[in-house]
Design a protein around this motif. Sequence first.
Motif, PDB file in Angstrom:
ATOM      1  N   GLU A 257       0.909  -0.603  -0.032  1.00  0.00           N
ATOM      2  CA  GLU A 257       0.168   0.106   0.239  1.00  0.00           C
ATOM      3  C   GLU A 257       0.904   0.986   0.342  1.00  0.00           C
ATOM      4  OE1 GLU A 257      -1.906   3.277   0.832  1.00  0.00           O
ATOM      5  OE2 GLU A 257      -2.894   2.356   2.462  1.00  0.00           O
ATOM      6  N   LEU A 258       1.029   1.705  -1.118  1.00  0.00           N
ATOM      7  CA  LEU A 258       2.272   2.652  -0.643  1.00  0.00           C
ATOM      8  C   LEU A 258       1.696   4.912  -1.142  1.00  0.00           C
ATOM      9  CD1 LEU A 258       4.225   0.883  -3.875  1.00  0.00           C
ATOM     10  CD2 LEU A 258       4.714   0.514  -1.543  1.00  0.00           C
ATOM     11  N   GLY A 259       1.889   4.738  -2.391  1.00  0.00           N
ATOM     12  CA  GLY A 259       1.825   6.586  -2.183  1.00  0.00           C
ATOM     13  C   GLY A 259       1.116   7.045  -3.077  1.00  0.00           C
ATOM     14  N   GLY A 260      -0.062   7.817  -3.075  1.00  0.00           N
ATOM     15  CA  GLY A 260      -0.486   8.688  -4.157  1.00  0.00           C
ATOM     16  C   GLY A 260      -0.223   9.361  -4.484  1.00  0.00           C
ATOM     17  N   LYS A 261      -1.109   9.955  -5.625  1.00  0.00           N
ATOM     18  CA  LYS A 261      -0.623  12.093  -5.392  1.00  0.00           C
ATOM     19  C   LYS A 261      -3.028  12.144  -6.486  1.00  0.00           C
ATOM     20  CE  LYS A 261       0.286  16.002  -6.652  1.00  0.00           C
ATOM     21  NZ  LYS A 261       0.973  16.236  -5.243  1.00  0.00           N
ATOM     22  N   ASN A 410      -6.356  11.411 -13.761  1.00  0.00           N
ATOM     23  CA  ASN A 410      -5.454   9.684 -14.435  1.00  0.00           C
ATOM     24  C   ASN A 410      -4.211  10.040 -14.758  1.00  0.00           C
ATOM     25  OD1 ASN A 410      -7.512   8.637 -14.024  1.00  0.00           O
ATOM     26  ND2 ASN A 410      -8.502   7.926 -16.091  1.00  0.00           N
ATOM     27  N   ASN A 411      -3.675  11.070 -15.209  1.00  0.00           N
ATOM     28  CA  ASN A 411      -2.683  11.473 -15.654  1.00  0.00           C
ATOM     29  C   ASN A 411      -1.999  11.400 -14.039  1.00  0.00           C
ATOM     30  OD1 ASN A 411      -0.024  12.372 -16.601  1.00  0.00           O
ATOM     31  ND2 ASN A 411      -0.809  13.876 -17.513  1.00  0.00           N
ATOM     32  N   THR A 412      -0.710   9.846 -14.032  1.00  0.00           N
ATOM     33  CA  THR A 412      -0.112   9.690 -12.797  1.00  0.00           C
ATOM     34  C   THR A 412       0.141   8.376 -12.877  1.00  0.00           C
ATOM     35  OG1 THR A 412      -0.088   9.704 -10.258  1.00  0.00           O
ATOM     36  CG2 THR A 412      -2.297   9.685 -11.088  1.00  0.00           C
ATOM     37  N   PRO A 413       1.655   7.678 -12.385  1.00  0.00           N
ATOM     38  CA  PRO A 413       1.659   6.555 -11.889  1.00  0.00           C
ATOM     39  C   PRO A 413       0.531   5.667 -10.895  1.00  0.00           C
ATOM     40  CG  PRO A 413       3.355   7.802 -11.566  1.00  0.00           C
ATOM     41  CD  PRO A 413       2.153   9.224 -12.369  1.00  0.00           C
ATOM     42  N   TYR A 457      -4.458   1.433  -6.922  1.00  0.00           N
ATOM     43  CA  TYR A 457      -3.913   0.839  -8.550  1.00  0.00           C
ATOM     44  C   TYR A 457      -2.437   1.492  -8.784  1.00  0.00           C
ATOM     45  CZ  TYR A 457      -8.926   0.476 -10.247  1.00  0.00           C
ATOM     46  OH  TYR A 457     -10.355   0.162 -10.449  1.00  0.00           O
ATOM     47  N   GLN A 458      -2.121   0.516 -10.269  1.00  0.00           N
ATOM     48  CA  GLN A 458      -1.365   0.997 -10.938  1.00  0.00           C
ATOM     49  C   GLN A 458       0.298   1.103  -9.296  1.00  0.00           C
ATOM     50  OE1 GLN A 458      -1.829   2.654 -14.482  1.00  0.00           O
ATOM     51  NE2 GLN A 458      -1.964   4.359 -12.760  1.00  0.00           N
ATOM     52  N   GLU A 459       1.007   2.649  -9.357  1.00  0.00           N
ATOM     53  CA  GLU A 459       2.224   2.443  -8.658  1.00  0.00           C
ATOM     54  C   GLU A 459       1.951   2.165  -6.840  1.00  0.00           C
ATOM     55  OE1 GLU A 459       5.790   4.436 -10.050  1.00  0.00           O
ATOM     56  OE2 GLU A 459       6.030   3.400 -11.841  1.00  0.00           O
ATOM     57  N   SER A 460       0.249   2.404  -6.716  1.00  0.00           N
ATOM     58  CA  SER A 460       0.299   2.972  -5.603  1.00  0.00           C
ATOM     59  C   SER A 460       0.324   1.527  -4.990  1.00  0.00           C
ATOM     60  CB  SER A 460      -1.354   3.382  -5.284  1.00  0.00           C
ATOM     61  OG  SER A 460      -0.949   4.851  -5.784  1.00  0.00           O
ATOM     62  N   GLY A 461       0.554   0.569  -5.339  1.00  0.00           N
ATOM     63  CA  GLY A 461       0.376  -0.830  -4.727  1.00  0.00           C
ATOM     64  C   GLY A 461      -0.808  -1.281  -5.176  1.00  0.00           C
ATOM     65  N   PHE A 462      -0.566  -2.647  -4.416  1.00  0.00           N
ATOM     66  CA  PHE A 462      -1.517  -4.015  -5.344  1.00  0.00           C
ATOM     67  C   PHE A 462      -1.336  -4.961  -3.483  1.00  0.00           C
ATOM     68  CE2 PHE A 462       2.701  -5.650  -6.594  1.00  0.00           C
ATOM     69  CZ  PHE A 462       2.787  -6.132  -5.636  1.00  0.00           C
ATOM     70  N   GLY A 463      -3.307  -5.258  -4.205  1.00  0.00           N
ATOM     71  CA  GLY A 463      -3.662  -6.224  -2.786  1.00  0.00           C
ATOM     72  C   GLY A 463      -4.362  -4.689  -2.237  1.00  0.00           C
ATOM     73  N   ARG A 464      -5.504  -5.586  -0.951  1.00  0.00           N
ATOM     74  CA  ARG A 464      -6.727  -4.258  -0.282  1.00  0.00           C
ATOM     75  C   ARG A 464      -6.764  -4.931   0.819  1.00  0.00           C
ATOM     76  NH1 ARG A 464      -5.847  -3.377  -4.157  1.00  0.00           N
ATOM     77  NH2 ARG A 464      -7.809  -1.889  -6.324  1.00  0.00           N
ATOM     78  N   GLU A 465      -6.778  -3.372   1.852  1.00  0.00           N
ATOM     79  CA  GLU A 465      -7.235  -3.920   3.100  1.00  0.00           C
ATOM     80  C   GLU A 465      -8.300  -3.739   3.237  1.00  0.00           C
ATOM     81  OE1 GLU A 465      -3.412  -1.807   4.342  1.00  0.00           O
ATOM     82  OE2 GLU A 465      -2.921  -3.527   4.905  1.00  0.00           O
TER      83      GLU A 465
END
Lengths: 477, 289
Positions: A257-261, A410-413, A457-465
Amino acid sequence: MSTWEYAPAPESRDIANLRPSYRPFIGGEFVDGSGEPLKTINPATEEVLAEVGTASVSDVDTAVKAARRAYERTWRTMPGAERAKYLFRIARLIQERSRELAVLETLDNGKPIKESRDADVPTAAAHFFYHAGWADKLGYAGYGPDPKPLGVAGQVIPWNFPLLMLAWKIAPALATGNTVVLKPAETTPLSALVFAEICQQAGLPPGVVNIVPGAGDIGAALVDHPGVDKVAFTGSTEVGKQIQRAVAGTPKKLTLELGGKAANVVFDDAPLDQAVEGIVNGIFYNQGHVCCAGSRLLAQESVVDELLEKLRHRVSTLRLGDPLDKNTDIGAVNSAEQLARIRDLAETGDAEGAQRWTSPCPVPERGFFFPPTVFSGVEQSMRIAREEIFGPVLSVLTFRTPDEAVAKANNTPYGLSAGIWTEKGSRILWAASKLRAGVVWANTFNRFDPAAPFGGYQESGFGREGGRTGLEAYLDV
Amino acid sequence: MSDARVTVAKTYKLYLGGAFPRSESGRTYPVTDAKGRFLANAAHASRKDLRDAVVAARKAFGGWSGATAYNRGQVLYRVAEMLEGRREQFASEVAASEGLPAKKAQSLVDAAVDRWVWYAGWTDKVATVLGAANPVAGPYFSFTVPEPTGVVGVLAPQRSSLLGLVSVLAPVLATGCTAVVVSSAERPLPAITLSEVLATSDVPAGVVNVLTGKASELGPWLASHADVNAIDPTGAGPVGRVELAREAAGTVKRVLAVPEEEPDWTAQPDIARLRQYLEPKTVWHPMGV
């Protein structure tokens, strides 16, 4: 007209039962870690709160072995209904000690007491309560009649919601029959070690939960340990990528579970006063130290001026200062390091030509504080529109058509969260389906619940909590 | 038919953006049957072909993921109809590629058609099974729907030239994702024939792109490509997979967990593959008057 001034309303710090020193929790006991002790400080005053013993690489090994033993001998064979009762006990103990935990969290982290008291701690208890009920109902979760646990989970959590992130990690792991070694963040280890005491009070079998304080190297040692079957990480995308690389080629199951913008999209028919509250909540909640913070405001061109005027007015009323004061809206940035990072990124906004507006609120002389800041005239190419600032800094961009709004959002990784503000139901559902983000808040923002899956989604990670979906991360399916 | 008749041999090419081009590199490699007899020259896809395929798959993603689940189900069922129509052709290609007796090859083709039908039926059910209305503690309606991950890079099984390929490709399409497939290197001909089926079955151009060539050469590029969201490393083999997984970390790509060795593809799958290509999205809205 007379103005009523706020009187200070500080919560007593004595409730935190702060002790001079804390120690790692391994195999059901508090032990002397062989790492270099660290001093954890109150970011609002820069005073030392306590000395915390840290784990060394060999302590991590001891902890993983303790977790393995507990897994093999006790936890995995225990009927789900019995495991559940331990989780219910933990939930209740968190509720019983909620004020203590809230004050401790605020001291160690710098977040306003009203947030730790009303959000962090009650939601942490709710996570244990929710997952307790799953422990004996896993056959109904949609992963087959008798889904199996993975084994030992190595979990590394961030400093922005120390106890809540611990709950997000430990509750589902235990409910599904795994045992845990968790590393809290270097700057916020205290609530995790009080949680360890709660595990003792709950009579949790030794080794089921182990807490190993330390810095990044201890997190890496935990992730790399061959005795770990599952790795769960919440933190920056940069470290998440390192972990994914480290785990590559091993049988370890990984969730990140990573970053976001996040884009918070305001259409011209939105109820602007409500939207302003949502925007403020989206970016200034927890000093903006939220991975799903609404850090990009996308406003329709026809309403941007009115919206910005209302927003600046509202932000001017936010009270910044002593996190223990019950009137405080914005507390301290968690560390000097993070404050420097926020300052650096904000300066790139100036340099790249965005217009900075800063709340006129007084800023305390001591402690790490950054006043609420709004950049307007932001372009998509600017660093403040692309990089996660993780602070109380909002970047305002505009759009003309709904399609343009979605394209810019949506213009973000990244792809962790998004917000939509409009009175039109069909537009909400349209935009919600087009936005590439794991959580979409429509006419609200920053809502969390153990029953609602959360993740990117994408570079914000994978898996759910959270939710039924979140159980998958800890099951061998 | 007289023995003197010379058969019309087919040139096997790539399937890219709905067309059948040769590799831009001009490279080909000989494909033989299980006994080493020459079957055809297959196009030897290059990195540039791969990048073109990703562009085509990304372009097709909006339309395919945005189509109704019912529509996707019908399109995929249509593929099964066309597969059935080419049953004999597939059986002879599978028999030649895999060195199997005709009867065994036929049963694998039948299983592949049935597998395709099974996945086609999932398109409008998977959201019911994996989605939820979330009973949150507050005045909000919160629901979770699974959405397609995006462009999926598939390194197809090296041994099972049709049933294995169908078993890894159909779930990608059923979820609404689009695919860039690197076929089995030594047994690529059924993959190209499958492409011909897809091209004539209402599957929009670019939804599936099939490259014949080497997984070891193309895999790392696929794994590191920033516009690919997920990767199935089956065809890379145990050693290649480690490198792919490392490359994939650079863009936090979803990497499918696959067994060490190629599994028995005739076994009935569960929905794990569908789940891997779906992103649960949680939506919140306040309730009130």
